[in-house]
Motif scaffolding. Structure first.
Motif, short mmCIF file in Angstrom:
data_model
loop_
_atom_site.label_atom_id
_atom_site.label_comp_id
_atom_site.label_asym_id
_atom_site.label_seq_id
_atom_site.Cartn_x
_atom_site.Cartn_y
_atom_site.Cartn_z
N VAL A 77 36.62 53.99 -42.84
CA VAL A 77 36.68 53.21 -41.90
C VAL A 77 36.48 51.68 -42.81
CG1 VAL A 77 35.78 52.27 -40.06
CG2 VAL A 77 36.52 54.11 -39.88
N VAL A 78 36.85 51.06 -42.65
CA VAL A 78 36.59 49.49 -43.56
C VAL A 78 36.03 49.09 -42.18
CG1 VAL A 78 36.89 47.54 -44.35
CG2 VAL A 78 37.46 48.99 -45.68
N MET A 79 34.21 48.68 -42.89
CA MET A 79 33.95 48.20 -41.47
C MET A 79 33.94 46.27 -41.95
SD MET A 79 31.06 50.47 -40.07
CE MET A 79 30.03 50.52 -41.79
N MET A 80 33.99 44.60 -40.76
CA MET A 80 33.71 44.07 -40.96
C MET A 80 32.93 43.54 -39.85
SD MET A 80 36.14 43.09 -43.42
CE MET A 80 36.40 41.43 -44.10
N HIS A 81 31.41 42.25 -40.73
CA HIS A 81 30.38 42.13 -40.51
C HIS A 81 31.36 41.05 -39.29
CE1 HIS A 81 29.82 38.68 -42.60
NE2 HIS A 81 29.99 39.87 -43.41
#
Length: 325
Positions: free
Chosen positions: A95-99
């Motif tokens: 999973v790529v997480m974008m703030h």
């Protein structure tokens, strides 16, 4: 086709409880058979139960690794943090997480921008995902652009173009995807994109079907956007929005920063175009409702929304990223 909309009121989520039947008064003998059967079943399953709870998900140790990788813009070197459980499966989904617009780090970072100063929300989600069997990559793309502290007090329109959530940040998300696809411990065909607020808008833009190539097979398998600005700077006002892969959107009705109504319209229009996208709204939940801590979680609507969102996302990931058994 109408929009798929789920609305949760406070305390509205139901819970399934496994019950043990009591004595059968109409057949007293059945009760003794029930007890005997239960004893046999317990004897057979106890070793398995002990094994299952020996290392519960919450107790699994999670390692955080600082990494760098190139953006797909061809010029920016990004920072990131890999969350991975010690017992992570080989060739795991990711999973790529974008703030959001406030950046990846705590307001108390005091100039130290590292894994130790990531926000409580980012650390909590990284650990949750890692303990659920995923390699989770928290992307810091504001730091390399010169804004590690984010834009907590800055007016939205004054933000520089380099952090634009529709034009630039999706390129950074694809840089993270390319980085994960090259790792031997990740199955590059099973990678999701998850974003919050400004990062949620970047997620929606990244998942749009306006990109060349076979994106359903080479891009992100799914996308999840938490309380995004669904206006998306009117980028899709003319031709409409449709994601190339399934997308789920979550937002609270008491959010003062983004509009649940705009998200309802975006989802409805996208579904008319054949997009696999749905929206879940939480009555009374505010912006950043999933942030740990008393300030947000003392509001019951936020606490309920946080628990529901975590359960829904983990289930969505499991249904779409896990290999067939």
């Amino acid at each position: 086709m109408t929009a798929q909309l789920t609305v949760h009121g406070t305390g509205s989520r139901s819970h399934r409880i496994a019950a043990i039947d009591g004595p059968n008064k109409s057949n007293p003998g059945a009760h003794s058979k029930h007890i005997f059967g239960a004893m046999v079943l317990r004897a057979l399953t106890l070793p398995l139960a002990i094994a299952a709870v020996a290392t519960p998900a919450w107790a699994q140790r999670v390692q955080i690794e600082a990494v760098t990788f190139p953006s797909s813009d061809g010029k920016t070197e990004l920072k990131g943090y890999i969350f991975k459980a010690n017992n992570a499966p080989a060739n795991a989904p990711a999973v790529v997480m974008m703030h959001g617009g406030a950046g990846a780090y705590s307001s108390r970072a005091a100039g130290e921008y590292s894994a130790a100063t990531l926000t409580a929300r980012h650390r909590a989600w990284g650990r949750l995902l890692a303990r659920s069997g995923y390699v989770a990559l928290m992307v810091d793309d504001f730091g390399p652009a010169g804004y590690p502290e984010g834009f907590k007090g800055a007016a939205y329109k004054s933000r520089p173009a380099v952090v634009d959530e529709v034009a630039y940040r999706p390129l950074h998300a694809y840089g993270a995807l390319g980085f994960l696809q090259q790792r031997p411990d990740v199955d590059g065909r099973r990678v999701a994109l998850l974003g919050w607020s400004n990062g949620g808008s970047a997620t929606l833009a990244a998942m749009a079907d306006d990109k060349p190539g076979d994106m359903p097979n080479t891009g992100f398998r799914i996308g999840v956007a938490l309380y995004p600005d669904c206006d998306l700077k009117k980028r899709f006002a003319k031709d409409g929005y449709r994601p190339y892969s399934p997308v789920r959107v979550f937002v609270g009705t008491a959010d003062k920063y983004v509009s649940a109504k705009l998200c309802e319209k975006l989802v409805a229009d996208a579904r008319k175009k054949g997009g696999d996208i749905s929206l879940t709204t939480f009555k009374g939940a505010t912006h950043s409702y999933d942030t740990p801590g008393k300030k947000r979680q003392s509001i019951k609507a936020n606490a309920d929304a946080k628990a529901a969102t975590e359960a829904d996302i983990v289930a969505f990931l499991a249904a779409t990223l896990r290999p067939a058994q």
